[in-house]
Design an enzyme around this catalytic site. Structure first.
Site: not given
Ligand SMILES: [Zn+2]
Length: 345
Positions: A283-284
């Protein structure tokens, strides 16, 4: 434009707070970035900024009479009622401002998702659905003041709906679904309780806002606010050209975003930075790339470059860092250091 929208403080007139402005602009260019968490002191104009941005965006075309303000060109994504309408002829539409819906503290789940009247449904044989805040927020912004004080299950629910773009209400075998696409903006005051790490990670970007430290900025904030309160119309007129220009750039950025490409080299850079910081999961990296792409599109750059990654890195990553017992520095400083280690000074 309705009366209320005319009275909003102009976005361009907001003094300093560059990080918050950058995050909101990225989210306006690419609403799929996943919302913005705004940490900071009270009275730093968080809610003003969201309202100002929404008022600045071009109005949206919506189906006349639709409770969810469906986009007439949405096709399969139209609500059930609009699909039914479209069977009887072309959909009538009108222009309407981008909604900003406030999430009141203590709101019940029914108030948020909408309520199904089971008795009426059984007796009249119709789906009696009373839309909630998620219906009103469709295609706009949902603002939660003090997200850390909201019940966890409601925050989870809001994030789920924001991610899927659809609100599904089910009660005892009856179900209603309707489009609900919105940018979630959560404001938090770190002194009033922490957010669960799993929750932090689900917000796309985060920013820290502070009361301006520079004397001249503080004076300018007060001066502009005072001028605005004394004659809103005149103040808005004064800033109109700047707001118009910003609107043109956001609209142009959205167009460019559709064909913006991201090279493998940039994907590698994003991955290296996240590895350096030890952030969990994909996600980052995804958010970092999306935010960099939104910024590059907004600036009409040909491609995403390291300079874009650098500028959005604190926004996309600082709230995803794991606590490091050996490192006392705050998360913004850790991201800055990792950026320098990865890309050079
Ligand atoms: Zn509809």
């Amino acid at each position: 434009m309705p009366h209320a929208a005319r009275q909003v403080f102009p976005f361009s007139a907001i003094v300093a707070q560059d990080e918050m402005k950058l995050a909101l602009i990225c989210a306006a260019v690419d609403p799929t970035i996943g919302g913005v968490l705004v940490f900071g002191d009270r009275g730093t104009g968080k809610s003003t900024a969201v309202r100002a941005l929404a008022a600045l965006l071009p109005p949206m075309r919506a189906v006349e009479g639709c409770r969810y303000a469906c986009d007439p060109g949405a096709g399969e994504a139209l609500c059930e009622e609009c699909r039914e309408r479209s069977r009887h002829g072309a959909l009538k539409s009108l222009l309407t401002p981008i909604p900003v819906v406030d999430m009141p503290l203590g709101a019940t789940e029914d108030r948020v998702v909408g309520s199904l009247d089971l008795e009426r449904a059984l007796s009249a044989g119709i789906k009696a659905f009373e839309p909630g805040l998620l219906a009103r927020a469709n295609r706009g912004f949902l603002y939660i003041d003090e997200v850390n004080l909201l019940e966890d299950h409601l925050v989870d629910l809001l994030i789920d709906v924001a991610a899927s773009g659809e609100n599904l209400v089910e009660r005892e075998g009856l179900s209603v679904r309707h489009p609900s696409q919105f940018v979630l903006i959560g404001s938090g005051n770190p002194e009033e309780g922490e957010l669960r790490p799993q929750l932090l990670d689900r917000f796309g970007l985060s920013v820290e806002v502070k009361t301006p430290a520079e004397l001249k900025d503080r004076v300018e904030v007060v001066k502009r606010r005072d001028e605005f309160e004394r004659d809103k119309g005149a103040f808005r007129a004064k800033w109109k050209a700047k707001d118009d220009e910003l609107r043109r750039r956001i609209v142009a950025g959205r167009k460019r975003l559709r064909d913006a490409a991201t090279s493998d080299q940039m994907l590698e850079c994003a991955a290296k930075l996240c590895m350096q910081l030890g952030t969990d999961g994909l996600r980052s990296e995804l958010t970092l790339i999306r935010a960099a792409r939104a910024l590059a599109s907004f600036e009409l750059a040909r491609d995403v470059e390291v300079s874009h990654l650098r500028r959005v890195a604190p926004l996309a990553l600082r709230h995803r860092l794991r606590r490091d017992p050996l490192d006392e520095s705050d998360s913004s400083a850790r991201v800055e250091r990792a950026v320098v280690d990865t890309f050079g000074a």
